[in-house]
Enzyme design. Sequence first.
Site, short mmCIF file in Angstrom:
data_model
loop_
_atom_site.label_atom_id
_atom_site.label_comp_id
_atom_site.label_asym_id
_atom_site.label_seq_id
_atom_site.Cartn_x
_atom_site.Cartn_y
_atom_site.Cartn_z
N GLU A 112 0.82 -1.21 0.00
CA GLU A 112 0.00 0.00 0.00
C GLU A 112 0.86 1.26 0.00
O GLU A 112 0.56 2.23 -0.71
CB GLU A 112 -0.92 0.01 1.24
CG GLU A 112 -1.94 -1.11 1.27
CD GLU A 112 -1.47 -2.31 2.06
OE1 GLU A 112 -2.29 -2.88 2.80
OE2 GLU A 112 -0.27 -2.68 1.96
N ASP A 146 19.73 -40.20 -4.46
CA ASP A 146 19.90 -39.23 -5.55
C ASP A 146 21.02 -38.23 -5.32
O ASP A 146 21.46 -37.58 -6.27
CB ASP A 146 18.60 -38.47 -5.79
CG ASP A 146 17.46 -39.38 -6.22
OD1 ASP A 146 17.75 -40.51 -6.67
OD2 ASP A 146 16.29 -38.96 -6.11
#
Length: 371
Positions: free
Chosen positions: A59, A207
């Site tokens: 704002e 992984d």
Amino acid sequence: MPISPEEPQDRHFMRRALALTRRGLGTSSPNPAVGAVVVAGGLVVGQGWHAKAGELHAEVHALRQAGPLARGAAIYVTLEPCHHDGRTPPCTQAVLAAGIERVVYGASDPNPRVAGGGGAYLAGKGLAVTPGVLGQACEWEHRFFITHVTTGRPHVILKTAATLDGKTATATGHSRWITGPASRRFVHRLRGWVDAIMVGAGTALADDPQLTCRLPGRPNPLRVVVDSNLRLPSGAKVLDPSQEPGCLVACVQDAPEAQAQRLDQAGAQVLRLPAGPEGRVDLAALLAELGSRGVSSILAEGGAGLAWSLLSDGLVDEVMYFFAPKLVGGARAPSMVGGPGLERMDQAWRLRRPVVRRFGDDVMLWSETIR
């Protein structure tokens, strides 16, 4: 720009404010990435978004850009203006000082300290206040913030990549790559939006992922590995101390101290937590701790055991399933969700408001999840 004649004014300008929110994703946390637009005479004269916690709110940016044109104008904000002192002054005071006559906001602020305060305060000062414009869309854009302030834990996205027959790897464990480059680029964008990324020890061991965001100019998420008994090796890529903001390894209270010291020396922050019924890290306790540290969103990327635990504990807020047009087969090939499985189809977790997107040849199903 002027509004199109066939589109209602409030919805038009709120869409403009919503588009601005995405510019603050990944940098405004734990604050919401609010967007704001100041409109005078049917034209946008100021706009802004909340870019970073501790800096000016949306704002204020929009009002400063509008300058004197804000007097007598309307402001459109995706989240109810704040009416409490934090690291910056209340936005309600900036709205009053600028001479705004009308405030339109989308989502109500769910923070127990301020809910209803901003809108009610401004209405009491004589401003015209219209709440709830595109409210559902605004709540979706601010879902990380809303989950965090209402539950105390981060908003959890469960992300999985699989073949069309639901396999996340072959029977030998080979998984690179299931999906194509377009899907992987989107996942890196997603990593740049969230505060943290989480995997289980099995995924980290199999992984050896980096779990970083490899897009220029985007921040890395906090890397979280759920490793109940501290099996992670010191040379794991996820521990790389040069990749801010670092790696947190969650273990149970009685995990070996020697292992904890080894990982600490490798650059990890070891967090001891209570054990759940199966002797593994209590995920609800982990998320509560992360929430207390200001983590408002987390991407859970693997693996099947972690997915089952999060779903079973009711800790998943939305899912992203990427399906590649491939078939692997094999009863021993791992699937998307592990665990013992449910006994009846009417117990299945149902996905709400699913959206389907294409990334090259891949298909992504993106949805909220409910029981």
